[in-house]
Design a protein around this motif. Sequence first.
Motif, PDB file in Angstrom:
ATOM      1  N   SER A   1     -51.804  54.029  18.880  1.00  0.00           N
ATOM      2  CA  SER A   1     -52.253  53.269  17.265  1.00  0.00           C
ATOM      3  C   SER A   1     -54.134  53.965  17.739  1.00  0.00           C
ATOM      4  CB  SER A   1     -52.316  52.071  17.576  1.00  0.00           C
ATOM      5  OG  SER A   1     -50.918  51.912  17.835  1.00  0.00           O
ATOM      6  N   SER A   2     -54.067  53.516  18.726  1.00  0.00           N
ATOM      7  CA  SER A   2     -55.934  54.111  19.072  1.00  0.00           C
ATOM      8  C   SER A   2     -56.179  55.296  18.743  1.00  0.00           C
ATOM      9  CB  SER A   2     -56.283  53.289  20.234  1.00  0.00           C
ATOM     10  OG  SER A   2     -57.198  54.307  21.365  1.00  0.00           O
ATOM     11  N   ASP A   3     -55.307  56.344  19.453  1.00  0.00           N
ATOM     12  CA  ASP A   3     -55.611  57.904  18.981  1.00  0.00           C
ATOM     13  C   ASP A   3     -55.119  58.535  17.470  1.00  0.00           C
ATOM     14  OD1 ASP A   3     -55.546  58.263  21.570  1.00  0.00           O
ATOM     15  OD2 ASP A   3     -54.215  59.002  22.294  1.00  0.00           O
TER      16      ASP A   3
ATOM     17  N   VAL B   1     -37.996  54.029  14.405  1.00  0.00           N
ATOM     18  CA  VAL B   1     -38.137  52.658  13.896  1.00  0.00           C
ATOM     19  C   VAL B   1     -39.335  52.218  14.170  1.00  0.00           C
ATOM     20  CG1 VAL B   1     -37.417  51.489  12.141  1.00  0.00           C
ATOM     21  CG2 VAL B   1     -36.242  53.781  12.434  1.00  0.00           C
ATOM     22  N   GLN B   2     -38.655  51.708  15.723  1.00  0.00           N
ATOM     23  CA  GLN B   2     -39.754  50.905  16.016  1.00  0.00           C
ATOM     24  C   GLN B   2     -41.083  50.421  16.504  1.00  0.00           C
ATOM     25  OE1 GLN B   2     -39.509  47.536  17.003  1.00  0.00           O
ATOM     26  NE2 GLN B   2     -37.527  47.534  15.804  1.00  0.00           N
TER      27      GLN B   2
ATOM     28  N   LYS C   1     -46.704  50.451  15.392  1.00  0.00           N
ATOM     29  CA  LYS C   1     -48.265  51.746  14.794  1.00  0.00           C
ATOM     30  C   LYS C   1     -48.402  51.100  12.891  1.00  0.00           C
ATOM     31  CE  LYS C   1     -47.190  54.532  18.391  1.00  0.00           C
ATOM     32  NZ  LYS C   1     -47.412  56.189  17.578  1.00  0.00           N
ATOM     33  N   THR C   2     -47.610  51.242  12.351  1.00  0.00           N
ATOM     34  CA  THR C   2     -48.313  50.737  10.595  1.00  0.00           C
ATOM     35  C   THR C   2     -48.606  49.036  11.195  1.00  0.00           C
ATOM     36  OG1 THR C   2     -46.030  50.008  10.257  1.00  0.00           O
ATOM     37  CG2 THR C   2     -46.462  51.593   9.354  1.00  0.00           C
TER      38      THR C   2
ATOM     39  N   THR D   1     -54.662  48.289   8.389  1.00  0.00           N
ATOM     40  CA  THR D   1     -56.071  47.692   7.363  1.00  0.00           C
ATOM     41  C   THR D   1     -56.124  48.940   6.954  1.00  0.00           C
ATOM     42  OG1 THR D   1     -57.093  48.035   9.183  1.00  0.00           O
ATOM     43  CG2 THR D   1     -56.978  45.701   8.181  1.00  0.00           C
ATOM     44  N   LEU D   2     -55.623  50.421   7.431  1.00  0.00           N
ATOM     45  CA  LEU D   2     -56.101  51.679   7.108  1.00  0.00           C
ATOM     46  C   LEU D   2     -55.308  52.583   5.726  1.00  0.00           C
ATOM     47  CD1 LEU D   2     -56.780  53.933  10.283  1.00  0.00           C
ATOM     48  CD2 LEU D   2     -58.230  52.515   9.226  1.00  0.00           C
ATOM     49  N   PRO D   3     -55.429  53.053   4.586  1.00  0.00           N
ATOM     50  CA  PRO D   3     -55.062  53.624   4.203  1.00  0.00           C
ATOM     51  C   PRO D   3     -54.134  55.227   4.514  1.00  0.00           C
ATOM     52  CG  PRO D   3     -57.267  54.433   3.687  1.00  0.00           C
ATOM     53  CD  PRO D   3     -57.261  53.233   4.615  1.00  0.00           C
TER      54      PRO D   3
END
Length: 223
Positions: A41-43, A60-61, A66-67, A72-74
């Motif tokens: 997620s940080s990448d 899916v997992q 990650k979502t 907070t990001l669009p």
Amino acid sequence: MKSKAFAKNLKRIIARIENARLSYSSHQIIKLIAVSKYHTSSDIECMYEAGQRAFGENKVQDLKSKTTDLATLPIEWHFVGTLQSNKINTLLSLKPSLVHSVDSLALALALDKKCQTRGMVQDILLQVNASKEDSKHGFALESISDIYAQITHTCANLRLKGIMTIGVNVDDKRQIAKCFEQTKKAFDTLQGAEILSMGMSGDFELAIQNGANMVRIGSALFE
Ligand SMILES: *Cc1c(COP(=O)(O)O)cnc(C)c1O
């Protein structure tokens, strides 16, 4: 800092997409999906900061975690992996922008039913196995026209946007190009189809030169 390297990669890939696009048609509009399946997620956040908006996941997992991390990001999330029917509800709850990988009639019907229950409409692509490799999922090119019409007519809760294919896994560029060319030909026969998702790190220029308007690039972006 990864963000500097990612910004450089992104700039380089966009320039290559642009060159291929111009050699195909200056009127073509191409969308880049950054396939982040092997990255954290940080990448993804770094790549987002570099300017990329659309990301693709194949599990899916992973999409779920990650979502959640990046809520907070669009970001526009795409699902590009094999979908098991017991994961449909979880996937739909994540509201993916586009599911690229609907690879059977049974899956389309199951997705449609779950969408109906949830009162939602999902944008999807049908996956085509243009390379005819046994290891690949998807509909045969020969059948796509009929299946596309059938799903359009029977699945009121799916919005069919086009088709997706994975290029044949060989070194011979002519063979890869031929597979893309055949997919484009089939795409052109589909009523109302807008999206032709084909091309990955190793073959996206060939895909664009054969009419792709959506490319899914992972390793070349995140290296
Ligand atoms: C992993 C993956 C990609 C990206 O592949 P790269 O070769 O890393 O660019 C594209 N499409 C699908 C369906 C994938 O699973």
